[in-house]
Design a protein around this motif. Structure first.
Motif, PDB file in Angstrom:
ATOM      1  N   ASN A   9       0.805  -1.222   0.000  1.00  0.00           N
ATOM      2  CA  ASN A   9       0.000   0.000   0.000  1.00  0.00           C
ATOM      3  C   ASN A   9       0.837   1.271   0.000  1.00  0.00           C
ATOM      4  OD1 ASN A   9      -2.635  -1.095  -0.074  1.00  0.00           O
ATOM      5  ND2 ASN A   9      -2.479  -1.656   2.091  1.00  0.00           N
ATOM      6  N   GLU A  10       2.023   1.221   0.578  1.00  0.00           N
ATOM      7  CA  GLU A  10       2.920   2.381   0.586  1.00  0.00           C
ATOM      8  C   GLU A  10       4.262   1.943   0.013  1.00  0.00           C
ATOM      9  OE1 GLU A  10       4.677   5.764   3.675  1.00  0.00           O
ATOM     10  OE2 GLU A  10       3.178   4.303   4.352  1.00  0.00           O
ATOM     11  N   HIS A  11       4.593   2.478  -1.143  1.00  0.00           N
ATOM     12  CA  HIS A  11       5.752   1.983  -1.870  1.00  0.00           C
ATOM     13  C   HIS A  11       7.032   2.098  -1.038  1.00  0.00           C
ATOM     14  CE1 HIS A  11       8.986   1.975  -4.950  1.00  0.00           C
ATOM     15  NE2 HIS A  11       8.221   1.055  -5.485  1.00  0.00           N
ATOM     16  N   GLY A  12       7.774   0.996  -0.965  1.00  0.00           N
ATOM     17  CA  GLY A  12       9.037   0.977  -0.247  1.00  0.00           C
ATOM     18  C   GLY A  12       8.925   0.697   1.228  1.00  0.00           C
ATOM     19  N   VAL A  13       7.704   0.611   1.755  1.00  0.00           N
ATOM     20  CA  VAL A  13       7.501   0.364   3.193  1.00  0.00           C
ATOM     21  C   VAL A  13       7.091  -1.091   3.379  1.00  0.00           C
ATOM     22  CG1 VAL A  13       6.216   1.011   5.264  1.00  0.00           C
ATOM     23  CG2 VAL A  13       6.812   2.758   3.545  1.00  0.00           C
ATOM     24  N   ALA A  14       7.987  -1.889   3.932  1.00  0.00           N
ATOM     25  CA  ALA A  14       7.745  -3.328   4.060  1.00  0.00           C
ATOM     26  C   ALA A  14       6.524  -3.644   4.911  1.00  0.00           C
ATOM     27  CB  ALA A  14       8.985  -4.007   4.642  1.00  0.00           C
ATOM     28  N   SER A  15       6.279  -2.817   5.933  1.00  0.00           N
ATOM     29  CA  SER A  15       5.144  -3.080   6.823  1.00  0.00           C
ATOM     30  C   SER A  15       3.791  -2.825   6.156  1.00  0.00           C
ATOM     31  CB  SER A  15       5.259  -2.228   8.089  1.00  0.00           C
ATOM     32  OG  SER A  15       5.252  -0.840   7.759  1.00  0.00           O
ATOM     33  N   SER A  16       3.799  -2.244   4.950  1.00  0.00           N
ATOM     34  CA  SER A  16       2.530  -1.926   4.287  1.00  0.00           C
ATOM     35  C   SER A  16       2.040  -3.046   3.372  1.00  0.00           C
ATOM     36  CB  SER A  16       2.671  -0.626   3.483  1.00  0.00           C
ATOM     37  OG  SER A  16       3.489  -0.805   2.347  1.00  0.00           O
ATOM     38  N   TRP A  17       2.797  -4.169   3.307  1.00  0.00           N
ATOM     39  CA  TRP A  17       2.309  -5.315   2.529  1.00  0.00           C
ATOM     40  C   TRP A  17       1.027  -5.850   3.157  1.00  0.00           C
ATOM     41  CZ3 TRP A  17       3.870  -6.585  -2.134  1.00  0.00           C
ATOM     42  CH2 TRP A  17       5.188  -6.421  -2.534  1.00  0.00           C
ATOM     43  N   VAL A  18       0.007  -6.076   2.341  1.00  0.00           N
ATOM     44  CA  VAL A  18      -1.272  -6.601   2.821  1.00  0.00           C
ATOM     45  C   VAL A  18      -1.670  -7.798   1.962  1.00  0.00           C
ATOM     46  CG1 VAL A  18      -3.736  -6.127   3.136  1.00  0.00           C
ATOM     47  CG2 VAL A  18      -2.048  -4.356   3.663  1.00  0.00           C
ATOM     48  N   ARG A  19      -2.081  -8.881   2.609  1.00  0.00           N
ATOM     49  CA  ARG A  19      -2.527 -10.066   1.867  1.00  0.00           C
ATOM     50  C   ARG A  19      -3.980  -9.862   1.432  1.00  0.00           C
ATOM     51  NH1 ARG A  19      -2.024 -15.838   4.606  1.00  0.00           N
ATOM     52  NH2 ARG A  19       0.014 -15.877   3.582  1.00  0.00           N
ATOM     53  N   VAL A  20      -4.254 -10.172   0.169  1.00  0.00           N
ATOM     54  CA  VAL A  20      -5.610 -10.075  -0.391  1.00  0.00           C
ATOM     55  C   VAL A  20      -6.037 -11.466  -0.831  1.00  0.00           C
ATOM     56  CG1 VAL A  20      -7.059  -9.063  -2.190  1.00  0.00           C
ATOM     57  CG2 VAL A  20      -5.188  -7.718  -1.187  1.00  0.00           C
ATOM     58  N   ARG A  21      -7.195 -11.903  -0.356  1.00  0.00           N
ATOM     59  CA  ARG A  21      -7.730 -13.205  -0.758  1.00  0.00           C
ATOM     60  C   ARG A  21      -8.868 -12.997  -1.758  1.00  0.00           C
ATOM     61  NH1 ARG A  21      -5.659 -17.414   1.761  1.00  0.00           N
ATOM     62  NH2 ARG A  21      -4.659 -17.151   3.795  1.00  0.00           N
ATOM     63  N   ILE A  22      -8.916 -13.878  -2.750  1.00  0.00           N
ATOM     64  CA  ILE A  22      -9.946 -13.792  -3.777  1.00  0.00           C
ATOM     65  C   ILE A  22     -10.614 -15.160  -3.925  1.00  0.00           C
ATOM     66  CG2 ILE A  22      -8.876 -11.909  -5.062  1.00  0.00           C
ATOM     67  CD1 ILE A  22      -7.654 -13.953  -6.933  1.00  0.00           C
ATOM     68  N   SER A  23     -11.758 -15.186  -4.598  1.00  0.00           N
ATOM     69  CA  SER A  23     -12.521 -16.431  -4.747  1.00  0.00           C
ATOM     70  C   SER A  23     -12.067 -17.235  -5.964  1.00  0.00           C
ATOM     71  CB  SER A  23     -14.015 -16.113  -4.873  1.00  0.00           C
ATOM     72  OG  SER A  23     -14.257 -15.306  -6.021  1.00  0.00           O
ATOM     73  N   VAL A  24     -11.053 -16.734  -6.673  1.00  0.00           N
ATOM     74  CA  VAL A  24     -10.548 -17.432  -7.860  1.00  0.00           C
ATOM     75  C   VAL A  24      -9.215 -18.091  -7.514  1.00  0.00           C
ATOM     76  CG1 VAL A  24      -9.743 -17.168 -10.224  1.00  0.00           C
ATOM     77  CG2 VAL A  24     -11.684 -15.804  -9.411  1.00  0.00           C
ATOM     78  N   SER A  25      -9.131 -19.403  -7.722  1.00  0.00           N
ATOM     79  CA  SER A  25      -7.872 -20.104  -7.518  1.00  0.00           C
ATOM     80  C   SER A  25      -7.074 -20.052  -8.816  1.00  0.00           C
ATOM     81  CB  SER A  25      -8.149 -21.556  -7.115  1.00  0.00           C
ATOM     82  OG  SER A  25      -6.938 -22.248  -6.892  1.00  0.00           O
ATOM     83  N   TYR A  26      -5.794 -19.697  -8.718  1.00  0.00           N
ATOM     84  CA  TYR A  26      -5.036 -19.453  -9.939  1.00  0.00           C
ATOM     85  C   TYR A  26      -3.676 -20.157  -9.927  1.00  0.00           C
ATOM     86  CZ  TYR A  26      -2.208 -16.127  -7.227  1.00  0.00           C
ATOM     87  OH  TYR A  26      -1.377 -15.557  -6.289  1.00  0.00           O
ATOM     88  N   ASP A  27      -3.223 -20.502 -11.132  1.00  0.00           N
ATOM     89  CA  ASP A  27      -1.828 -20.863 -11.367  1.00  0.00           C
ATOM     90  C   ASP A  27      -1.068 -19.644 -11.875  1.00  0.00           C
ATOM     91  OD1 ASP A  27      -1.815 -23.650 -10.737  1.00  0.00           O
ATOM     92  OD2 ASP A  27      -2.932 -24.012 -12.577  1.00  0.00           O
ATOM     93  N   PHE A  28      -1.779 -18.833 -12.676  1.00  0.00           N
ATOM     94  CA  PHE A  28      -1.217 -17.583 -13.185  1.00  0.00           C
ATOM     95  C   PHE A  28      -2.292 -16.517 -13.086  1.00  0.00           C
ATOM     96  CE2 PHE A  28      -0.738 -14.447 -16.529  1.00  0.00           C
ATOM     97  CZ  PHE A  28       0.582 -14.050 -16.375  1.00  0.00           C
TER      98      PHE A  28
END
Length: 392
Positions: free
Chosen positions: A310-329
């Motif tokens: 969410n904030e470029h260059g700030v490691a603590s701003s990484w957020v996991r997003v879950r979706i209903s689509v399972s993907y290989d790519f």
């Protein structure tokens, strides 16, 4: 009763009536009108008059037009387009067609682009089925492509102009450094108004070389302390920097490497703390962007989540997003309707994903059936010419 004679016309019967005079506007007014039109429309007007051709070919006019169009949120359809590379052919899709998909129209109107120089250079020496062309990136309407002979071209898909970049192989053959080209990246130096192409070369150590469109030349910018083992994907341009996933040579730690086209320096950023918790033995990561933010996507087996910085260059701003689509790519392409829905490439299909409702809809391209691998990217329409930059 004698009928009154009609007044004789002021012109002879054998002559044509003179046409009404066309309104005449000062050149500065015409310029202001053209600046507010879509780039494709201006391109069509080039044959109308010498003034129109002169204005639309002027680099200063092109830059002003681009700046105005980027600031004008009322006409996004005049800017964003999708380019699909499928079986050595390029197709473009307009933003309006993507918006229509949000209203239930599943067919995207696609237009085929005539064969490009990056393709025709290979036709004589390769079988058509063995050819590949890759889009490295795009910025300000210029799309950077490369083929398997390492021929690099800059295209403006709106105006049809192109420029071949001198091969980095010429630099390797003429200098003391030897190695194999490992990764590429395409970016823009906003300070000097210069487009730059980066080649990472693996030899005894990893070297970096940068091409400048303004000087039309390559130069070495230093040896790097990274190694690549995840994939062969090219650099991603986000927030002004070009990014790759790599490992630090000294300790094997996986990081996101960012190259600044202005300073021509590299720095690394930490991955999400939990990203390496993936249970797959050969886990890998692919960088992309979602709504202008850096995101990291798994390239191993099936996943239903990815990470957004969410904030470029700030490691603590990484957020996991879950979706209903399972993907290989999975690859996010562009968002519509205030970022509620996102066009994505998922498992060999184009999918419109609604993050609010957690639902997805598969889309198809008119006039072309996508079977197997294809590559999709976005670009904006502009009048920027790759040939308007000369030696500084």
């Amino acid at each position: 009763m004698e009928t009154a004679k009609r007044a004789r016309p002021r012109y002879d019967y054998g002559e044509r009536r003179p046409p009404p005079e066309l309104p005449s506007f000062p050149p500065e007014i015409i310029r202001e009108i053209l600046l507010r039109l879509p780039a494709k429309s201006i391109g069509r007007f080039r044959c109308v008059s010498k003034l129109f051709r002169s204005l639309s070919s002027d680099p200063a006019f092109a830059k002003t037009h681009l700046d105005l169009s980027l600031r004008n949120d009322a006409f996004p359809s005049g800017r964003t387009r999708l380019v699909v590379n499928y079986r050595h052919n390029f197709y473009t899709v307009g933003f309006d067609s993507i918006v229509d998909a949000c209203d239930g129209i599943r067919d995207l109107g696609a237009v085929e682009i005539p064969q490009s120089p990056v393709m025709s250079n290979l036709v004589s020496s390769y079988d058509q089925d063995d050819l590949w062309i890759e889009v490295v990136g795009s910025w300000n309407g210029l799309v950077c492509t490369i083929n398997e002979e390492a021929d690099v071209f800059l295209f403006n898909l709106t105006t049809g102009e192109s420029k071949r970049i001198p091969s980095v192989l010429e630099l390797l053959n003429s200098g003391s450094k030897r190695g194999k080209i490992n990764r590429f990246g395409f970016g823009f130096d906003a300070i000097t108004d210069d487009y730059k192409f980066v080649a990472l070369v693996t030899g005894d150590v990893l070297n970096a070389s940068v091409y400048s469109l303004k000087t039309d030349s390559w130069k070495w910018v230093g040896d790097l302390r990274y190694v690549f083992d995840d994939n062969d994907d090219d650099g991603l341009l986000v927030n002004g920097a070009i990014h790759w996933v790599a490992r630090c040579r000294e300790d094997g730690r996986r990081v996101v490497v960012a190259f600044d086209p202005t300073t021509e320096l590299f720095k690394d950023m930490a991955l999400p703390d939990q990203a390496d918790d993936c249970p797959h033995a050969h886990r890998g990561f692919l960088l992309n962007k979602l709504n202008g933010r850096l995101c990291m996507i798994y390239t191993c087996r099936k996943h239903d989540d990815f990470w957004v910085m969410n904030e470029h260059g700030v490691a603590s701003s990484w957020v996991r997003v879950r979706i209903s689509v399972s993907y290989d790519f999975m690859k996010p392409l562009c968002s519509v309707r205030n970022e509620e829905e996102t066009l994505m490439q998922v498992n060999g299909k184009l999918v419109l994903y609604n993050f609010r409702n957690d639902t997805s809809t598969s889309l198809v391209l008119k006039a072309v059936q996508l079977h197997g691998y294809f590559e999709a990217n976005t670009y904006i329409e502009s009048l920027i010419s790759p040939n308007s930059y000369g030696r500084a």
